[in-house]
Motif scaffolding. Sequence first.
Motif, PDB file in Angstrom:
ATOM      1  N   GLY A   1       0.811  -1.208   0.000  1.00 45.68           N
ATOM      2  CA  GLY A   1       0.000   0.000   0.000  1.00 45.68           C
ATOM      3  C   GLY A   1       0.847   1.262   0.000  1.00 45.68           C
ATOM      4  O   GLY A   1       0.388   2.335  -0.406  1.00 45.68           O
ATOM      5  N   HIS A   2       2.113   1.130   0.430  1.00 46.43           N
ATOM      6  CA  HIS A   2       2.982   2.310   0.506  1.00 46.43           C
ATOM      7  C   HIS A   2       3.989   2.370  -0.648  1.00 46.43           C
ATOM      8  O   HIS A   2       4.990   3.077  -0.576  1.00 46.43           O
ATOM      9  CB  HIS A   2       3.659   2.365   1.884  1.00 46.43           C
ATOM     10  CG  HIS A   2       2.641   2.449   2.976  1.00 46.43           C
ATOM     11  ND1 HIS A   2       1.948   3.614   3.253  1.00 46.43           N
ATOM     12  CD2 HIS A   2       2.131   1.497   3.785  1.00 46.43           C
ATOM     13  CE1 HIS A   2       1.065   3.367   4.215  1.00 46.43           C
ATOM     14  NE2 HIS A   2       1.153   2.090   4.550  1.00 46.43           N
ATOM     15  N   MET A   3       3.693   1.597  -1.675  1.00 50.37           N
ATOM     16  CA  MET A   3       4.455   1.705  -2.921  1.00 50.37           C
ATOM     17  C   MET A   3       4.022   3.024  -3.578  1.00 50.37           C
ATOM     18  O   MET A   3       2.820   3.297  -3.691  1.00 50.37           O
ATOM     19  CB  MET A   3       4.059   0.508  -3.782  1.00 50.37           C
ATOM     20  CG  MET A   3       4.624   0.439  -5.138  1.00 50.37           C
ATOM     21  SD  MET A   3       4.220  -1.197  -5.825  1.00 50.37           S
ATOM     22  CE  MET A   3       2.431  -1.225  -5.777  1.00 50.37           C
TER      23      MET A   3
ATOM     24  N   PRO B   1      -0.896  13.015   0.097  1.00 47.64           N
ATOM     25  CA  PRO B   1      -0.115  12.672   1.301  1.00 47.64           C
ATOM     26  C   PRO B   1      -0.636  11.401   1.977  1.00 47.64           C
ATOM     27  O   PRO B   1      -1.834  11.114   1.946  1.00 47.64           O
ATOM     28  CB  PRO B   1      -0.302  13.889   2.209  1.00 47.64           C
ATOM     29  CG  PRO B   1      -1.511  14.575   1.706  1.00 47.64           C
ATOM     30  CD  PRO B   1      -1.655  14.252   0.254  1.00 47.64           C
ATOM     31  N   CYS B   2       0.296  10.640   2.579  1.00 49.13           N
ATOM     32  CA  CYS B   2      -0.071   9.377   3.224  1.00 49.13           C
ATOM     33  C   CYS B   2       0.356   9.412   4.693  1.00 49.13           C
ATOM     34  O   CYS B   2       1.313  10.101   5.056  1.00 49.13           O
ATOM     35  CB  CYS B   2       0.627   8.231   2.493  1.00 49.13           C
ATOM     36  SG  CYS B   2       0.265   6.612   3.176  1.00 49.13           S
ATOM     37  N   SER B   3      -0.341   8.638   5.540  1.00 44.64           N
ATOM     38  CA  SER B   3      -0.021   8.609   6.983  1.00 44.64           C
ATOM     39  C   SER B   3       1.382   8.082   7.257  1.00 44.64           C
ATOM     40  O   SER B   3       1.939   8.296   8.328  1.00 44.64           O
ATOM     41  CB  SER B   3      -1.045   7.730   7.715  1.00 44.64           C
ATOM     42  OG  SER B   3      -1.001   6.419   7.194  1.00 44.64           O
ATOM     43  N   CYS B   4       1.999   7.419   6.263  1.00 46.18           N
ATOM     44  CA  CYS B   4       3.357   6.879   6.466  1.00 46.18           C
ATOM     45  C   CYS B   4       4.418   7.970   6.350  1.00 46.18           C
ATOM     46  O   CYS B   4       5.591   7.739   6.660  1.00 46.18           O
ATOM     47  CB  CYS B   4       3.640   5.762   5.466  1.00 46.18           C
ATOM     48  SG  CYS B   4       3.952   6.358   3.795  1.00 46.18           S
ATOM     49  N   GLY B   5       4.025   9.153   5.872  1.00 45.07           N
ATOM     50  CA  GLY B   5       4.989  10.261   5.748  1.00 45.07           C
ATOM     51  C   GLY B   5       5.374  10.532   4.304  1.00 45.07           C
ATOM     52  O   GLY B   5       5.951  11.583   4.002  1.00 45.07           O
TER      53      GLY B   5
ATOM     54  N   GLY C   1       1.862  10.095  -2.459  1.00 42.11           N
ATOM     55  CA  GLY C   1       1.602   9.321  -3.677  1.00 42.11           C
ATOM     56  C   GLY C   1       1.572   7.816  -3.476  1.00 42.11           C
ATOM     57  O   GLY C   1       1.761   7.051  -4.428  1.00 42.11           O
ATOM     58  N   CYS C   2       1.336   7.349  -2.222  1.00 45.22           N
ATOM     59  CA  CYS C   2       1.284   5.895  -1.969  1.00 45.22           C
ATOM     60  C   CYS C   2       0.061   5.273  -2.645  1.00 45.22           C
ATOM     61  O   CYS C   2      -1.007   5.890  -2.722  1.00 45.22           O
ATOM     62  CB  CYS C   2       1.227   5.619  -0.468  1.00 45.22           C
ATOM     63  SG  CYS C   2       2.742   6.073   0.375  1.00 45.22           S
ATOM     64  N   TRP C   3       0.240   4.028  -3.074  1.00 45.81           N
ATOM     65  CA  TRP C   3      -0.812   3.298  -3.821  1.00 45.81           C
ATOM     66  C   TRP C   3      -2.136   3.292  -3.058  1.00 45.81           C
ATOM     67  O   TRP C   3      -3.200   3.443  -3.641  1.00 45.81           O
ATOM     68  CB  TRP C   3      -0.313   1.868  -4.085  1.00 45.81           C
ATOM     69  CG  TRP C   3      -1.161   1.056  -5.011  1.00 45.81           C
ATOM     70  CD1 TRP C   3      -1.929   1.509  -6.041  1.00 45.81           C
ATOM     71  CD2 TRP C   3      -1.305  -0.371  -4.986  1.00 45.81           C
ATOM     72  NE1 TRP C   3      -2.544   0.445  -6.676  1.00 45.81           N
ATOM     73  CE2 TRP C   3      -2.180  -0.721  -6.050  1.00 45.81           C
ATOM     74  CE3 TRP C   3      -0.773  -1.397  -4.195  1.00 45.81           C
ATOM     75  CZ2 TRP C   3      -2.535  -2.033  -6.318  1.00 45.81           C
ATOM     76  CZ3 TRP C   3      -1.131  -2.713  -4.474  1.00 45.81           C
ATOM     77  CH2 TRP C   3      -2.001  -3.024  -5.524  1.00 45.81           C
TER      78      TRP C   3
HETATM   79 ZN   LIG Z   1       2.239   5.526   2.605  1.00 44.59          ZN
END
Ligand SMILES: [Zn+2]
Length: 395
Positions: A238-240, A248-252, A255-257
């Motif tokens: 999911g974070h590819m 923006p994604c919660s992982c920092g 553009g995460c999948w």
């Molecule tokens: Zn992510």
Amino acid sequence: MVTGDGAFIKKINRSIILEKIMEHEQISRADLSKITGLNKATISVQVADLLEEELICETTPEHHTVGRRPIMLSINSNAAYVLGIDLDYQKIDFTLANLQGHPVLTHTEKFQTTNYEDIVSYLIKQIKKFQKQCDDTRFGMAGVVIGVHGTVNKDERIHFIPTYKWYDKDLRRDLQAKLNLDIRIENNANLSSFAENVYQYHTSKNLFNIILTSGIGAGIINDGEIQSGYHGYAGEMGHMIVAVDGRPCSCGNKGCWEQYASETSLIQHLSTVLDRSDLSRDDVLTLLAEEDTTTIEEVEKWIVYIAIGLNNVINLYNPETVVINSEILSSYHHSVNKLESHLHSSVSQYCKIVLSNLGDTACVMGACALGIQRLLDGPKVIFSVSEIENDTPAS
Ligand SMILES: [Zn+2]
């Protein structure tokens, strides 16, 4: 070179015999010998041991008309039970399964709290209730496997659960301090993938499972084994990153999948387009059933995003079977064909893409199957899906 003494060989033979009994559900000693290639004396000794341990039992088929009815061997389904738990955000699913992997009791609890101590206390109380129901059986409740929606390291410590904001928690130790039970912690996507292999796609040597729910989880099964990487965190597809400087994604990262291809991202986007702030997954399913034009257009765009990530995954892993777990995708006509129409690359190779039939139960079923494999000490487990025999909550 792999070498082994007599005990090692005996353990391998035992695993093969148990695996074939599970696969065939009922099988005679003679057929076991034919199928496994083990001689009749080896089969006889191993079967006698398994009968004495009460892990298997003898039965005679009812409808056998010609000659003497053969004695068949099957797994002693009520000898032991295993509890599978899906520790999802604001919801915990429990399923108690017998030794044949059939669910016999389920319970779902809805939660508001994310407090670690409160949830540990609740789990202890609930596990004890299930344990009590198995008291009169040969092995009782033989183990508990808990699926968590976050990263779990090789020592089965929780590294991080984003929705709960739990960092570095030793849930297994904290439960075992109060419970005299074998407890295992696993990532939910790994368990879901294991369930697809055990309950649905037994013959798949190489299975890739993608779960498109709140985020995107993925699990890889090679020859019946969960592949979890060096630290245990493999499958965080999911974070590819699929878009430069994207959402923006919660992982920092950006553009995460999962910001484009998860069900949550579709629902969020659709709620903006339709101007319905309270849009739920059920609403999307209803809109699709009503053939709402805007919803169909957005689902078609969503499928393109799913295909972009899937293309990358296929090129990385060259999977045999890709199983996609998504209720929205499952309810959309010809979704697999549409998905495949976006996978043009002549380099991308896979055998088949299918939609999961296990849906939301995959994690908890995989937990039960893994617990049974652990109890039986290692054979490849093969089960069929059955209806729940008794849907009585344990409370
Ligand atoms: Zn992510």
